[in-house]
Structures are given as structure tokens and as C-alpha cells.
Design an enzyme around this catalytic site. Structure first.
Site, PDB file in Angstrom:
ATOM      1  CG  HIS A  72     107.194  55.146 143.025  1.00 38.28           C
ATOM      2  ND1 HIS A  72     107.481  56.451 143.317  1.00 38.28           N
ATOM      3  CD2 HIS A  72     108.297  54.660 142.420  1.00 38.28           C
ATOM      4  CE1 HIS A  72     108.704  56.754 142.895  1.00 38.28           C
ATOM      5  NE2 HIS A  72     109.213  55.675 142.339  1.00 38.28           N
ATOM      6  CE1 TYR A 201     102.492  63.005 145.664  1.00 38.63           C
ATOM      7  CE2 TYR A 201     101.632  65.066 144.813  1.00 38.63           C
ATOM      8  CZ  TYR A 201     101.953  63.745 144.624  1.00 38.63           C
ATOM      9  OH  TYR A 201     101.758  63.157 143.401  1.00 38.63           O
ATOM     10  N   PRO A 293      98.053  69.557 138.603  1.00 40.72           N
ATOM     11  CG  PRO A 293     100.237  70.275 138.257  1.00 40.72           C
ATOM     12  CD  PRO A 293      98.827  70.754 138.257  1.00 40.72           C
ATOM     13  CE  LYS A 297      93.962  60.187 140.010  1.00 45.07           C
ATOM     14  NZ  LYS A 297      95.215  59.449 140.165  1.00 45.07           N
TER      15      LYS A 297
HETATM   16  C1  LIG Z   1     103.892  71.704 132.641  1.00 38.50           C
HETATM   17  C2  LIG Z   1     102.956  70.532 132.748  1.00 38.50           C
HETATM   18  C3  LIG Z   1     103.158  69.566 133.746  1.00 38.50           C
HETATM   19  C4  LIG Z   1     102.301  68.474 133.841  1.00 38.50           C
HETATM   20  N1  LIG Z   1     102.525  67.540 134.830  1.00 38.50           N
HETATM   21  C5  LIG Z   1     101.701  66.477 134.914  1.00 38.50           C
HETATM   22  C6  LIG Z   1     101.899  65.458 135.892  1.00 38.50           C
HETATM   23  O1  LIG Z   1     102.813  65.510 136.683  1.00 38.50           O
HETATM   24  N2  LIG Z   1     101.048  64.411 135.913  1.00 38.50           N
HETATM   25  C7  LIG Z   1     100.010  64.282 134.995  1.00 38.50           C
HETATM   26  O2  LIG Z   1      99.289  63.281 134.994  1.00 38.50           O
HETATM   27  N3  LIG Z   1      99.806  65.229 134.078  1.00 38.50           N
HETATM   28  C8  LIG Z   1     100.611  66.310 134.009  1.00 38.50           C
HETATM   29  N4  LIG Z   1     100.399  67.242 133.059  1.00 38.50           N
HETATM   30  C9  LIG Z   1      99.278  67.047 132.169  1.00 38.50           C
HETATM   31  C10 LIG Z   1      99.623  66.099 131.042  1.00 38.50           C
HETATM   32  O3  LIG Z   1     100.875  66.429 130.508  1.00 38.50           O
HETATM   33  C11 LIG Z   1      98.510  66.203 130.021  1.00 38.50           C
HETATM   34  O4  LIG Z   1      97.298  65.848 130.660  1.00 38.50           O
HETATM   35  C12 LIG Z   1      98.733  65.315 128.798  1.00 38.50           C
HETATM   36  O5  LIG Z   1      99.799  65.802 128.023  1.00 38.50           O
HETATM   37  C13 LIG Z   1      97.455  65.256 127.947  1.00 38.50           C
HETATM   38  O6  LIG Z   1      97.724  64.610 126.755  1.00 38.50           O
HETATM   39  P1  LIG Z   1      96.941  64.992 125.435  1.00 38.50           P
HETATM   40  O7  LIG Z   1      97.486  64.061 124.396  1.00 38.50           O
HETATM   41  O8  LIG Z   1      95.489  64.991 125.713  1.00 38.50           O
HETATM   42  O9  LIG Z   1      97.323  66.499 125.109  1.00 38.50           O
HETATM   43  P2  LIG Z   1      98.730  67.142 124.719  1.00 38.50           P
HETATM   44  O10 LIG Z   1      99.847  66.431 125.381  1.00 38.50           O
HETATM   45  O11 LIG Z   1      98.588  68.602 124.948  1.00 38.50           O
HETATM   46  O12 LIG Z   1      98.866  66.867 123.175  1.00 38.50           O
HETATM   47  C14 LIG Z   1      98.107  67.570 122.203  1.00 38.50           C
HETATM   48  C15 LIG Z   1      98.819  67.552 120.877  1.00 38.50           C
HETATM   49  O13 LIG Z   1      98.006  68.200 119.903  1.00 38.50           O
HETATM   50  C16 LIG Z   1      98.809  69.056 119.123  1.00 38.50           C
HETATM   51  N5  LIG Z   1      97.961  70.139 118.593  1.00 38.50           N
HETATM   52  C17 LIG Z   1      97.503  71.235 119.226  1.00 38.50           C
HETATM   53  N6  LIG Z   1      96.765  71.989 118.413  1.00 38.50           N
HETATM   54  C18 LIG Z   1      96.732  71.349 117.220  1.00 38.50           C
HETATM   55  C19 LIG Z   1      96.116  71.630 115.983  1.00 38.50           C
HETATM   56  N7  LIG Z   1      95.391  72.740 115.811  1.00 38.50           N
HETATM   57  N8  LIG Z   1      96.292  70.764 114.974  1.00 38.50           N
HETATM   58  C20 LIG Z   1      97.017  69.633 115.130  1.00 38.50           C
HETATM   59  N9  LIG Z   1      97.625  69.314 116.298  1.00 38.50           N
HETATM   60  C21 LIG Z   1      97.484  70.171 117.332  1.00 38.50           C
HETATM   61  C22 LIG Z   1      99.858  69.559 120.089  1.00 38.50           C
HETATM   62  O14 LIG Z   1     101.010  70.031 119.419  1.00 38.50           O
HETATM   63  C23 LIG Z   1     100.134  68.305 120.900  1.00 38.50           C
HETATM   64  O15 LIG Z   1     101.167  67.521 120.358  1.00 38.50           O
HETATM   65  C24 LIG Z   1     101.222  68.350 132.947  1.00 38.50           C
HETATM   66  C25 LIG Z   1     101.006  69.319 131.968  1.00 38.50           C
HETATM   67  C26 LIG Z   1     101.851  70.400 131.847  1.00 38.50           C
HETATM   68  C27 LIG Z   1     101.599  71.442 130.776  1.00 38.50           C
END
Ligand SMILES: Cc1cc2nc3c(=O)[nH]c(=O)nc-3n(C[C@H](O)[C@H](O)[C@H](O)COP(=O)(O)OP(=O)(O)OC[C@H]3O[C@@H](n4cnc5c(N)ncnc54)[C@H](O)[C@@H]3O)c2cc1C
Length: 393
Positions: A72, A201, A293, A297
């Protein structure tokens, strides 16, 4: 069991870090609380900055993304019944974003880890972090009913906002910065063609709306709503009608509607935990920070933490630079706060914040200014495509 880097969490940040380190011959073990199916069932982000996409290519997981993702080169901001397009490519010096769902990113990373022989332990219960302030950290967990221990040199806490890593740190050593917004996003996913080839948006007196997408046949739409509303209060017909009411007439007229395949409420929050490092424990991605969101980011910021940690650890192991891991927090936080600022600003620019007529006029003036001035469009474009990663000396 022993490893060099224990990674807690198999979300996008844990998997990406694991894959990048593994390709450099650095041993990692990933401990994930949930099952692979549960992790893949989460529907979240969809917009990848160019730097995130490049990192996924470096991790040798970019093939399907490059085939199926959509580049995009612009976004539209709609207000006052019209759409104003921001040419991201023109105003960011040639950059663009890639629309490719987080679920697909996770699927590709999982497949790559399996292909390249990295160890991931799913359904690891009661994960606990030990001795990370000293030289010999350990992680204990329960797997297949047995309590086990993993000795390691570093721990990467990639376990999201509700994970154990941040909570394992003495809370008096951590400073929390937080803003909770008094509204949420009701999201609907449908197998219908997107209303536009780019994201829209929309700022409207009824509230914010976003027209997003996952592919040419799958759309993701959101409408701003009160925080206490439940998906059950939003039958499809109500959702589509509300979305149409917040879009310019010509856009609403061409919106293809259909049955929802998923519907959920996302609360909006800004959150930063400082510092992001405690001895040999690094907090990565959502474990350390959350953005609303609106600026797309969250996932991208998680990827930029991974880029920093990967670079520092790789040079620690390859060049013996044991001073470098200690720079993790300060490097990450500089970029984190810029993304926090942009996400907060986009949220306040586009959402209905109150019924106060003065604030509404100011908001409208700001929208007109930013979409009508080259400097304004450049500011939005360079932040939206992602600020550059910092280099490490
Ligand atoms: C509904 C929603 C919509 C979103 N939309 C957007 C968007 O449009 N654009 C964007 O950029 N971001 C968006 N985000 C944010 C984005 O999804 C997150 O920033 C991203 O998933 C971060 O990745 P992460 O790996 O840091 O954390 P997570 O994806 O949360 O992964 C963490 C992992 O750790 C595991 N875990 C948790 N606790 C434990 C434990 N005690 N022991 C072992 N494992 C554990 C979990 O099961 C999970 O698999 C959105 C988030 C949500 C909730």
C-alpha cells in the site's frame, strides 16, 4: 536443559527473535503457555512497516508474505464527507507498507522454526523466571505434567501484556506510564472485498471508523464504541449501518457487506514500562509497551525491539561485545516513545473525544491542516511507514 537464550512467548516477537538468532547459530528455546492452534486463532494486526517486512525476509520467512501481501502506497483520512489521500510513498521518500495479517506472519514463523529445527515448547504451564539479575538465569515450567528447568544466559520476555516476564521484576524498580482511553473498537471480519484498495481512517461526529483489510477478498472493519459494549450488542446489520453512517456517501454506497466471520471489542491503551531490561532479562514487544491500534504500530514496534535485541545479542556472541546487551533499553525506548506519540496523536486526531464544540472545531482544523499541507502529509507519512531503526556502534 540448557540454552543460550530462553524466549518466553511464541507470539510474533518471540518467534521472530528465535528465528533470527537460530539462523546465526545462537541456541534458543521458546516456552509458550498456549497451544499452536490457540496462538494462530488470534486475529490482530494487519499492516507491516517496511522495516518489519525486511526483518521477516532476513528471518527467511518472507516468501509467502511477498507473494500474498499487498503493498500500500497510501492511506486516506476521511472527514466532512470526503476522503483525503496521503501518498505515503511520495511523502516518506519512497517507502510503503505491506498488508499481511499477523496470523499469517505467525504461521510463517512457526513453519520456519519447525523447518530449521528450533525448539518450541507449547502448553508450558506456570513459567517462572529466576536469577536474571545475576549471571546464571533460569526458567522453570511445567510440561506434560512434569516440573522442568531451563538454564540460560539471557531471557527474552516476549509474552505480551498479560505475561509473567514484566510481573517477575521488582515493581519498585519499574516505572509505568499509562493512558486508558474511554472508548474501544468493535471489529468485524468478513469475507467480502475491501471497500477501497487502501485503508480509510474516518473521523465522524458519530465516532471513528476504520476500513482495513487482510486480502482482496477479506475485510476488517472497526467502529469506535463505548468500552462496555459487547459483540452480542452489535448484530451484523447494526455494525454495517453504523459503519456506512460514518463514511463519505460514495464510499458507503460501494461497501460490500456480508456475514461476519469474527467480531470482537478491542480496548485502547497507551502503556510503557521503563526500563525494558533488568539484568539478563529483556522485555520485548507488548510485554513492555502497548499502543492504541490507530497508528498500526503494535506489531511493528514489537518487531523493532526484536531487531535491536537480535543485533545486540548477535554482536555479543559473534564479536564478544558483552557491553552491548546493556544498551537495549535506552535504544528501544527512544523509538518506542516516538511510536507511542504517533499512536496517541492519531487517536486524538480521529476519534470522537467529547461533545465539546470547541474541541470538535480544533480537531477539524487539525485534520484540514495536516491533510492540506505538504509538511503535514510528510509528518503523517514518515511516521506511518515507520521511523528508521537505530544503528548500533
Ligand atoms: C484485538 C487486537 C488488535 C490489534 N490490532 C493491531 C493492528 O491493527 N496493528 C498493529 O500493529 N498491532 C495491533 N495489535 C497489537 C499487536 O497484535 C501486538 O502488538 C502484537 O501481537 C505483539 O506481539 P508480541 O509477540 O509482543 O505479543 P503477543 O502477540 O501478545 O504474544 C505473546 C505470547 O506470549 C504467550 N504468553 C503469555 N503469557 C505467557 C506465560 N506466562 N508463559 C508463556 N507464554 C506466555 C501468549 O500466549 C502469546 O502467544 C492488536 C492487538 C489486539 C489485542
Amino acid at each position: 536443559m540448557k540454552t543460550q537464550v530462553a524466549i518466553i512467548g511464541a507470539g510474533p516477537s518471540g518467534l521472530l527473535l528465535g528465528q533470527l538468532l537460530h539462523l546465526q547459530g545462537i541456541d534458543t528455546v521458546i516456552l509458550e503457555a498456549r497451544s499452536p492452534e490457540y496462538v494462530l486463532g488470534r486475529i490482530r494486526a494487519g499492516v507491516l512497516e517496511q522495516g518489519t517486512a525486511d526483518l521477516l525476509r532476513l528471518a527467511r520467512t518472507g516468501e509467502r508474505m511477498d507473494r500474498e501481501g499487498h503493498v500500500h502506497e497510501g492511506i486516506s483520512l476521511s472527514f466532512g464527507g470526503m476522503c483525503k489521500r496521503i501518498d505515503l510513498k511520495k511523502y516518506s521518500g519512497g517507502k510503503s507498507v505491506l498488508v499481511y495479517g499477523q496470523t499469517e506472519v505467525t504461521r510463517d514463523l512457526m513453519a520456519a522454526r519447525q523447518r530449521d529445527g528450533g525448539l518450541s515448547i507449547y502448553e508450558a504451564a506456570d513459567v517462572q523466571l529466576h536469577d536474571f539479575l545475576g549471571d546464571r538465569p533460569r526458567v522453570s515450567y511445567t510440561s506434560a505434567g512434569e516440573r522442568r528447568e531451563l538454564e540460560c544466559e539471557y531471557i527474552a520476555g516476549c509474552d505480551g501484556f498479560h505475561g509473567i516476564s514484566r510481573l517477575s521484576v521488582p515493581q519498585e524498580d519499574m516505572r509505568i506510564f499509562e493512558r486508558i482511553y474511554p472508548f474501544g473498537w468493535m471489529g468485524l471480519m468478513s469475507d467480502t472485498p475491501p471497500v477501497d484498495h487502501e485503508l480509510i481512517y474516518a473521523s465522524h461526529e458519530r465516532g471513528f471508523a476504520l476500513c482495513s483489510q487482510r486480502s482482496l477478498t477479506r475485510s476488517r472493519y472497526y467502529v469506535q464504541c463505548p468500552l462496555d459494549e459487547k459483540p452480542a450488542q452489535w448484530p451484523d446489520e447494526r455494525f454495517w449501518n453504523e459503519l456506512k453512517a460514518r463514511l463519505p456517501e460514495d464510499v458507503a454506497a460501494r461497501l460490500a457487506t456480508g456475514p461476519s466471520i469474527e467480531k470482537s471489542l478491542a480496548p485502547l491503551r497507551s502503556f510503557v514500562a521503563e526500563p525494558m531490561q533488568f539484568g539478563r532479562l529483556f522485555l520485548v514487544g507488548d510485554a513492555a509497551h502497548i499502543v492504541p491500534p490507530t497508528g498500526a504500530k503494535g506489531l511493528n514496534l514489537a518487531a523493532s525491539d526484536v531487531q535491536t535485541l537480535y543485533t545486540l545479542l548477535m554482536r555479543r556472541y559473534k564479536e564478544g561485545r558483552s557491553d552491548l546487551p546493556g544498551k537495549y533499553s535506552e535504544i528501544c525506548l527512544r523509538r518506542v516513545w516516538k511510536a507511542e506519540r504517533f499512536s496517541w496523536w492519531m487517536t486524538t486526531l480521529l476519534h470522537k473525544l467529547s461533545d465539546d464544540p470547541f474541541s470538535q472545531r480544533i480537531q477539524r482544523a487539525e485534520l484540514e491542516y495536516y491533510t492540506g499541507s505538504e509538511a503535514g502529509m510528510r509528518t503523517i507519512a514518515e511516521n506511518y511507514v515507520g521511523l528508521p531503526f537505530e544503528t548500533v556502534d
